[in-house]
Design a protein around this motif. Structure first.
Motif, mmCIF file in Angstrom:
data_model
loop_
_atom_site.group_PDB
_atom_site.id
_atom_site.type_symbol
_atom_site.label_atom_id
_atom_site.label_comp_id
_atom_site.label_asym_id
_atom_site.label_seq_id
_atom_site.Cartn_x
_atom_site.Cartn_y
_atom_site.Cartn_z
ATOM 1 N N ARG A 191 0.645 -1.315 -0.206
ATOM 2 C CA ARG A 191 0.147 -0.530 -0.042
ATOM 3 C C ARG A 191 0.960 1.411 -0.136
ATOM 4 N N GLY A 192 1.431 2.099 -1.310
ATOM 5 C CA GLY A 192 2.378 2.715 -0.798
ATOM 6 C C GLY A 192 4.273 2.960 -0.060
ATOM 7 N N GLN A 193 4.221 1.378 0.519
ATOM 8 C CA GLN A 193 4.968 1.472 2.100
ATOM 9 C C GLN A 193 5.806 0.525 1.225
ATOM 10 N N ALA A 194 7.388 0.985 1.248
ATOM 11 C CA ALA A 194 8.043 -0.015 1.248
ATOM 12 C C ALA A 194 8.777 -0.666 1.988
ATOM 13 N N PHE A 195 8.506 -1.147 3.291
ATOM 14 C CA PHE A 195 9.014 -1.810 4.027
ATOM 15 C C PHE A 195 7.627 -2.078 5.199
ATOM 16 N N THR A 228 14.709 -12.779 12.990
ATOM 17 C CA THR A 228 13.456 -12.131 13.073
ATOM 18 C C THR A 228 13.595 -10.628 12.569
ATOM 19 N N ALA A 229 13.189 -9.908 12.336
ATOM 20 C CA ALA A 229 13.201 -8.899 11.383
ATOM 21 C C ALA A 229 11.602 -8.079 11.091
ATOM 22 N N PRO A 230 11.802 -7.020 10.277
ATOM 23 C CA PRO A 230 13.425 -5.578 10.655
ATOM 24 C C PRO A 230 12.773 -5.044 12.352
ATOM 25 N N LEU A 231 14.162 -4.780 12.509
ATOM 26 C CA LEU A 231 14.123 -4.514 13.911
ATOM 27 C C LEU A 231 14.515 -2.604 13.765
ATOM 28 N N GLY A 247 8.077 -8.499 21.445
ATOM 29 C CA GLY A 247 6.630 -7.717 21.562
ATOM 30 C C GLY A 247 6.371 -6.102 21.149
ATOM 31 N N THR A 248 7.522 -5.666 22.186
ATOM 32 C CA THR A 248 7.250 -4.083 22.278
ATOM 33 C C THR A 248 8.433 -2.944 21.305
ATOM 34 N N CYS A 249 8.170 -3.705 19.861
ATOM 35 C CA CYS A 249 8.957 -3.187 19.072
ATOM 36 C C CYS A 249 8.370 -2.739 17.957
ATOM 37 N N ASN A 250 8.890 -2.222 17.595
ATOM 38 C CA ASN A 250 7.819 -1.164 16.679
ATOM 39 C C ASN A 250 7.330 -1.645 15.478
ATOM 40 N N THR A 251 6.130 -2.207 14.617
ATOM 41 C CA THR A 251 6.068 -2.731 13.135
ATOM 42 C C THR A 251 5.234 -2.222 12.201
ATOM 43 N N GLU A 252 5.406 -0.182 12.538
ATOM 44 C CA GLU A 252 4.631 0.103 11.664
ATOM 45 C C GLU A 252 5.703 -0.438 10.458
ATOM 46 N N ASP A 253 4.629 0.608 8.948
ATOM 47 C CA ASP A 253 5.476 0.615 7.482
ATOM 48 C C ASP A 253 6.201 1.795 7.082
#
Length: 335
Positions: A191-195, A228-231, A247-253
């Motif tokens: 949806r327009g985000q590369a990662f 595990t990736a991406p961090l 579980g507290t890691c950022n998962t936003e695009d």
């Protein structure tokens, strides 16, 4: 003036501290590289080895790469797999848009099989039928013997039948891979985000020769993550015993993930065998159909009577993080 100056300095310091902290952890550039776990750490894209190991109309490319960690170790990403190894048998299609074999029921799919697909583990064993939906890829072993691998490593979404002949008890061991478009960075365009980190998930049902369900995926299985990736921030990763937690890691695009980190753990020898000791591995984590997002995938919905059987509902399983964990090994013994 002195009091006013001190007040201003305190306000600026407090504001900076609030910005630099997230979930109770500092996210400064220096702290983002703080990692105290047991994994090897790589940063940035992998070196491409193969651009695409499988072509499918409207499917994504499935690359293979090599990531070099900061300790000098090298890792095949997203995982070392047997997709191109002819000695490892392919599973039979249940629903596969890539081959245009798209059954509407399990009975229809079984009727199309001629018996040559059955892998013999024990000559005097019973024929067991496994129905598998994996996002994205699986390899299955029974008592250490390869019995079936996914026909599609990435997309389009498919499901499979695996049949084998074995005596009870027997041990199921599976390698699960959430494939990646950005090699070494555990992500894909979306949806327009590369990662976009994407997600995994696997569900399976095992039936005996009487068509009775003898095993389903659930939290009684063991599951351990190995990639595990991406961090964005290494300090968000932690370990509690054998639990590898993010579980507290950022998962936003995002559109800039080329400097993201990845964690790699070495897979143990003989992990596929029945006598491998998985007692210290964590239990598998269950996920709902909605969390995995299968309501619009006919590779799953065509076979609700199997996967969501009212008497033995199979659950999607993975490690603790279905988004960031990309290579997961799971095991279960059928008694």
């Amino acid at each position: 003036m002195t009091h006013l100056k001190n007040a201003i300095l305190f306000f600026l310091f407090a504001s900076f501290t609030m910005i630099a902290c997230k979930n109770g952890k500092k996210t400064t550039a220096e702290n983002s590289e703080v990692y105290n776990g047991t994994a090897s750490v790589s940063q940035g894209p992998a070196t491409m080895v193969t651009q695409n190991i499988f072509e499918c109309d409207r499917g994504r490319e499935a690359p293979m790469g090599i990531s070099t960690a900061k300790d000098g170790s090298q890792w095949t990403v997203p995982a070392e797999v047997n997709f191109t190894d002819d000695s490892f048998p392919f599973a039979s299609d249940l629903f596969n848009p890539c081959t245009k074999i798209e059954y509407t029921s399990a009975d229809e799919a079984l009727a199309a099989l001629d018996g040559t697909d059955i892998i013999e583990v024990d000559a005097d064993g019973e024929i067991i039928t496994a129905y598998v939906f994996a996002d994205n890829y699986f390899e299955m072993y029974i008592n250490g013997i390869p019995v079936g691998k996914d026909n599609v490593p990435f997309t389009q979404f498919n499901s499979n039948i695996v049949r084998f002949k074995v005596t009870t008890p027997f041990t199921i061991a599976m390698k699960l891979v959430d494939w990646e478009e950005n090699s070494g960075l555990g992500s894909e365009a979306n949806r327009g985000q590369a990662f976009h980190p994407g997600d995994g998930g696997m569900v399976a049902v095992f039936k005996d020769s009487k068509d009775d369900i003898i095993a389903t995926t659930n939290s009684n299985w063991k599951a351990q993550t190995f990639y595990t990736a991406p961090l964005r921030d290494l300090s968000c990763a932690s370990e509690e015993g054998t639990l590898r937690l993010t579980g507290t890691c950022n998962t936003e695009d995002s559109n800039d993930g080329t400097s993201y980190y990845a964690l790699h753990w070495k897979t143990p020898l003989n992990w596929q065998s029945a006598d491998f000791d998985d007692s210290k591995w964590p239990k598998a984590t269950e996920f709902t159909n909605a969390a995995i997002g299968v309501d619009n995938k006919p590779a799953y919905t065509n076979f609700i009577d199997v996967f969501d059987n009212s008497a033995a509902d199979a659950r999607f399983i993975w490690s603790t993080n279905v988004i960031l964990d990309n290579e997961v090994l799971v095991r279960y013994t059928v008694e």
